[in-house]
Scaffold this active site. Structure first.
Site, PDB file in Angstrom:
ATOM      1  N   LYS A  22       0.849  -1.208   0.000  1.00  0.00           N
ATOM      2  CA  LYS A  22       0.000   0.000   0.000  1.00  0.00           C
ATOM      3  C   LYS A  22       0.879   1.250   0.000  1.00  0.00           C
ATOM      4  CE  LYS A  22      -1.776   1.579   3.987  1.00  0.00           C
ATOM      5  NZ  LYS A  22      -1.468   2.978   4.297  1.00  0.00           N
ATOM      6  N   ASN A  23       1.867   1.274   0.866  1.00  0.00           N
ATOM      7  CA  ASN A  23       2.650   2.513   1.055  1.00  0.00           C
ATOM      8  C   ASN A  23       3.694   2.754  -0.015  1.00  0.00           C
ATOM      9  OD1 ASN A  23       1.055   3.054   3.200  1.00  0.00           O
ATOM     10  ND2 ASN A  23       2.589   2.581   4.771  1.00  0.00           N
ATOM     11  N   CYS A 117      -5.098  12.237  12.675  1.00  0.00           N
ATOM     12  CA  CYS A 117      -5.828  10.973  12.646  1.00  0.00           C
ATOM     13  C   CYS A 117      -5.688  10.375  14.041  1.00  0.00           C
ATOM     14  CB  CYS A 117      -5.269  10.028  11.582  1.00  0.00           C
ATOM     15  SG  CYS A 117      -3.661   9.397  11.992  1.00  0.00           S
ATOM     16  N   ARG A 122      -0.039  14.540  12.834  1.00  0.00           N
ATOM     17  CA  ARG A 122       0.394  14.303  11.452  1.00  0.00           C
ATOM     18  C   ARG A 122       0.574  15.605  10.651  1.00  0.00           C
ATOM     19  NH1 ARG A 122      -1.140   8.922  10.260  1.00  0.00           N
ATOM     20  NH2 ARG A 122       0.472   8.939   8.679  1.00  0.00           N
ATOM     21  N   ASP A 306       4.870   0.690  12.030  1.00  0.00           N
ATOM     22  CA  ASP A 306       3.672   0.007  11.525  1.00  0.00           C
ATOM     23  C   ASP A 306       3.586  -1.444  11.971  1.00  0.00           C
ATOM     24  OD1 ASP A 306       3.458   1.755   8.318  1.00  0.00           O
ATOM     25  OD2 ASP A 306       3.005   2.341  10.371  1.00  0.00           O
ATOM     26  N   ARG A 398      -8.534  -0.656   4.710  1.00  0.00           N
ATOM     27  CA  ARG A 398      -7.716   0.360   4.037  1.00  0.00           C
ATOM     28  C   ARG A 398      -6.352  -0.207   3.659  1.00  0.00           C
ATOM     29  NH1 ARG A 398      -6.861   5.564   7.170  1.00  0.00           N
ATOM     30  NH2 ARG A 398      -5.619   5.795   5.289  1.00  0.00           N
TER      31      ARG A 398
HETATM   32  C1  EPZ Z   1       4.174   7.119   6.444  1.00  0.00           C
HETATM   33  O1  EPZ Z   1       3.372   8.120   7.028  1.00  0.00           O
HETATM   34  C2  EPZ Z   1       3.288   5.889   6.309  1.00  0.00           C
HETATM   35  N1  EPZ Z   1       2.176   6.194   5.417  1.00  0.00           N
HETATM   36  C3  EPZ Z   1       2.779   5.478   7.691  1.00  0.00           C
HETATM   37  O2  EPZ Z   1       2.016   4.284   7.540  1.00  0.00           O
HETATM   38  C4  EPZ Z   1       3.977   5.174   8.573  1.00  0.00           C
HETATM   39  O3  EPZ Z   1       3.525   4.837   9.870  1.00  0.00           O
HETATM   40  C5  EPZ Z   1       4.893   6.415   8.635  1.00  0.00           C
HETATM   41  O4  EPZ Z   1       5.280   6.801   7.306  1.00  0.00           O
HETATM   42  C6  EPZ Z   1       6.156   6.167   9.433  1.00  0.00           C
HETATM   43  O5  EPZ Z   1       6.865   5.103   8.881  1.00  0.00           O
HETATM   44  C7  EPZ Z   1       2.388   6.179   4.070  1.00  0.00           C
HETATM   45  O6  EPZ Z   1       3.479   5.940   3.600  1.00  0.00           O
HETATM   46  C8  EPZ Z   1       1.202   6.474   3.212  1.00  0.00           C
HETATM   47  P1  EPZ Z   1       6.091  10.545   8.529  1.00  0.00           P
HETATM   48  P2  EPZ Z   1       3.898   9.646   7.050  1.00  0.00           P
HETATM   49  O7  EPZ Z   1       5.914  11.805   7.761  1.00  0.00           O
HETATM   50  O8  EPZ Z   1       4.765   9.898   5.879  1.00  0.00           O
HETATM   51  C9  EPZ Z   1       6.265  13.974  11.794  1.00  0.00           C
HETATM   52  C10 EPZ Z   1       0.131   2.938   7.726  1.00  0.00           C
HETATM   53  O9  EPZ Z   1      -0.345   2.375   8.706  1.00  0.00           O
HETATM   54  N2  EPZ Z   1       6.141  14.923  10.689  1.00  0.00           N
HETATM   55  O10 EPZ Z   1       7.278   9.691   8.238  1.00  0.00           O
HETATM   56  O11 EPZ Z   1       2.717  10.516   7.271  1.00  0.00           O
HETATM   57  C11 EPZ Z   1       5.032  13.126  11.991  1.00  0.00           C
HETATM   58  O12 EPZ Z   1       4.089  13.793  12.803  1.00  0.00           O
HETATM   59  C12 EPZ Z   1       0.618   4.360   7.852  1.00  0.00           C
HETATM   60  O13 EPZ Z   1       0.278   2.416   6.587  1.00  0.00           O
HETATM   61  C13 EPZ Z   1       6.154  16.293  10.948  1.00  0.00           C
HETATM   62  O14 EPZ Z   1       6.258  16.712  12.101  1.00  0.00           O
HETATM   63  O15 EPZ Z   1       4.784   9.655   8.358  1.00  0.00           O
HETATM   64  C14 EPZ Z   1       5.587  11.891  12.656  1.00  0.00           C
HETATM   65  O16 EPZ Z   1       5.714  12.138  14.055  1.00  0.00           O
HETATM   66  C15 EPZ Z   1       0.347   4.917   9.233  1.00  0.00           C
HETATM   67  N3  EPZ Z   1       6.043  17.166   9.907  1.00  0.00           N
HETATM   68  C16 EPZ Z   1       6.983  11.745  12.051  1.00  0.00           C
HETATM   69  O17 EPZ Z   1       7.289  13.026  11.477  1.00  0.00           O
HETATM   70  C17 EPZ Z   1       5.933  16.731   8.603  1.00  0.00           C
HETATM   71  O18 EPZ Z   1       5.848  17.588   7.687  1.00  0.00           O
HETATM   72  C18 EPZ Z   1       7.087  10.708  10.956  1.00  0.00           C
HETATM   73  O19 EPZ Z   1       5.996  10.906  10.087  1.00  0.00           O
HETATM   74  C19 EPZ Z   1       5.918  15.345   8.363  1.00  0.00           C
HETATM   75  C20 EPZ Z   1       6.041  14.466   9.403  1.00  0.00           C
END
Ligand code: EPZ
Length: 422
Positions: A22-23, A117, A122, A306, A398
């Site tokens: 998915k990701n 969420c 996020r 995850d 999902r």
């Molecule tokens: C991706 O989410 C995945 N989703 C998530 O999988 C996964 O848990 C996550 O990466 C971490 O590995 C997809 O790829 C579609 P991040 P993402 O940006 O990109 C902070 C699932 O279950 N952050 O790496 O949204 C954020 O709050 C989902 O399949 C900021 O502060 O995660 C978090 O604490 C859930 N500002 C950390 O960074 C930003 O602009 C990592 O988030 C972006 C992120």
């Protein structure tokens, strides 16, 4: 609202095929907006998030179809809209991934802020900061990101935090930018590498995907491509944990052992016999009870967040005490509250969940709150005494392609009910 009914006590046995990731599929579908010719994608999972993305791109004027085998065909067309409306984005935050491609190719995007969420706020500030550094004019008003630019300019982007979709968005923005872009402190997830593989197949010039330094040389246009999406490593890990929890023996085929080192290490630590081949991984628990393991989530190649809920479920029936530390998201222990209702002895202390294994969980009606939490509850149902009802499994749909059929194929006693909404 669909529910799953699971009767615990059966050891999982047999072979199951991993679906496409998915990701990886989500950013790759967004990247089809960059294609200058037809695109064919294979191994695309059949999931709610995928259909949501196809709907979103279709509303922009792109033309994408997915056939019964999961093959997606995209015809590159001039878009009629550059908007990602709240009504769709609120159902899937990953819609933010259209921002980079829209800005790269059209310099125009009106994308709803994804909002938080269940697992956290996020924010997407790092996505926006990167685009601004590349010359985009960005305002946020009325819950929408309004981005405009001429041709983006390559830039050196130092990411304050490791962000997976932030890295992906900025990589997609950079492939058509004027000049060179360097993304430092980039995410190293395998799905980032897969996206880079697809962009390169379309003619992009990218080096260093999979490291924390990604260098992109902008080009004037991209072609179409034929590309196979990588297997889902989190779905793979979920089935392997199921084998370890139920004392069974499961082989996951059509998967990638090289993407799960941290998870396989923890499965060995809990006492599973883990063997791997070129495209398969097998866990044989030989009827034993797992030993509790300590988990510390962090960006790849460390242990993936995850897979955290699944290991909380394993620790809840393991021998001993396992401490789970969640460092990525601020509220990713929602599954613990439900596991406690099944008799788990887990204490939450900030970012820690201290799990003291019990001999057996007891079936109870539980509620899914987010995608991976629901997977953890399904695994708990496989070992609980009695029939567990997991409600709100639209979260599960999902990210897992037909999970009850796959688990039933491994001997689980599981069925879906489509009871009318309560
Ligand atoms: C991706 O989410 C995945 N989703 C998530 O999988 C996964 O848990 C996550 O990466 C971490 O590995 C997809 O790829 C579609 P991040 P993402 O940006 O990109 C902070 C699932 O279950 N952050 O790496 O949204 C954020 O709050 C989902 O399949 C900021 O502060 O995660 C978090 O604490 C859930 N500002 C950390 O960074 C930003 O602009 C990592 O988030 C972006 C992120």
């Amino acid at each position: 609202m669909d529910k799953l009914l699971i009767t615990g006590g059966t050891a999982l046995q047999g072979e199951v095929r991993a679906s496409g990731a998915k990701n990886a599929a989500l950013p790759i579908l967004a990247a089809t907006l960059l294609a200058g010719g037809p695109v064919t994608l294979t191994n695309v999972p059949r999931l709610r998030d995928i259909s949501t993305t196809l709907q979103l791109l279709g509303r922009m004027g792109a033309h994408l179809t997915q056939d019964a085998d999961g093959v997606v065909r995209a015809e590159s067309r001039t878009l009629t809209s550059f908007a990602a409306p709240y009504a769709l984005v609120k159902t899937m935050r990953a819609s933010i991934l259209v921002l980079g491609p829209l800005m790269a190719r059209y310099g125009h995007a009106d994308v709803s802020l994804p909002g938080g969420c269940a697992i956290g706020a996020r924010p997407v500030n790092l996505h926006l900061d990167g685009l601004k550094a590349m010359g985009a004019e960005i305002t946020v008003e009325g819950g929408y990101i309004r981005a405009r630019s001429g041709r983006l300019r390559g830039a050196r982007l130092m990411m304050d935090m490791v962000t997976v979709t932030g890295t992906e968005n900025l990589m997609m923005a950079a492939v058509l930018a004027q000049g060179e872009t360097l993304i430092e402190n980039a995410a190293r997830e395998p799905e980032v590498i897969d996206l880079a593989g697809f962009l390169t197949a379309m003619g992009a010039r990218i080096e260093g995907a999979g490291t924390d330094h990604i260098h992109i040389q902008g080009v004037d246009q991209l072609d179409g491509a034929h590309y196979a999406v990588m297997p889902d490593r989190i779905e793979t890990g979920t089935f392997l944990v199921g084998a370890a929890m139920t004392g069974g023996r499961v082989r996951v085929s059509h998967t990638r052992p090289d993407c799960l080192d941290a998870v396989l290490q923890k499965l060995r630590e809990c006492g599973a016999q883990v063997t791997t081949g070129e495209d398969w991984i097998e866990v044989d628990m030989q009827g034993r009870r797992p030993r509790a393991v300590d988990i510390h989530t962090a960006p790849h190649p460390a242990f993936p967040t995850d897979m955290q809920a699944q290991f909380c479920a394993l620790n809840s029936i393991a021998e001993g005490v396992g401490v789970v530390t969640e460092t990525i998201f601020e509220n990713r222990f929602m599954h613990v509250l439900e596991l406690q209702r099944m008799g788990a002895d887990i204490r939450i202390d900030g970012h820690l969940a201290i799990c003291r294994g019990v001999q057996r969980l007891t079936a109870a009606p539980v509620m899914a709150t987010d995608l991976r939490a629901s997977a953890g509850l399904v695994l708990a149902g496989l070992v609980a005494h009695g029939e567990t009802l997991v409600d709100r499994i639209y979260h599960l749909d999902r990210g897992y392609d037909n999970i009850e059929a796959k688990l039933a194929g491994l001997g689980a006693v599981i069925r879906r009910t489509s009871a009318a909404a309560a």
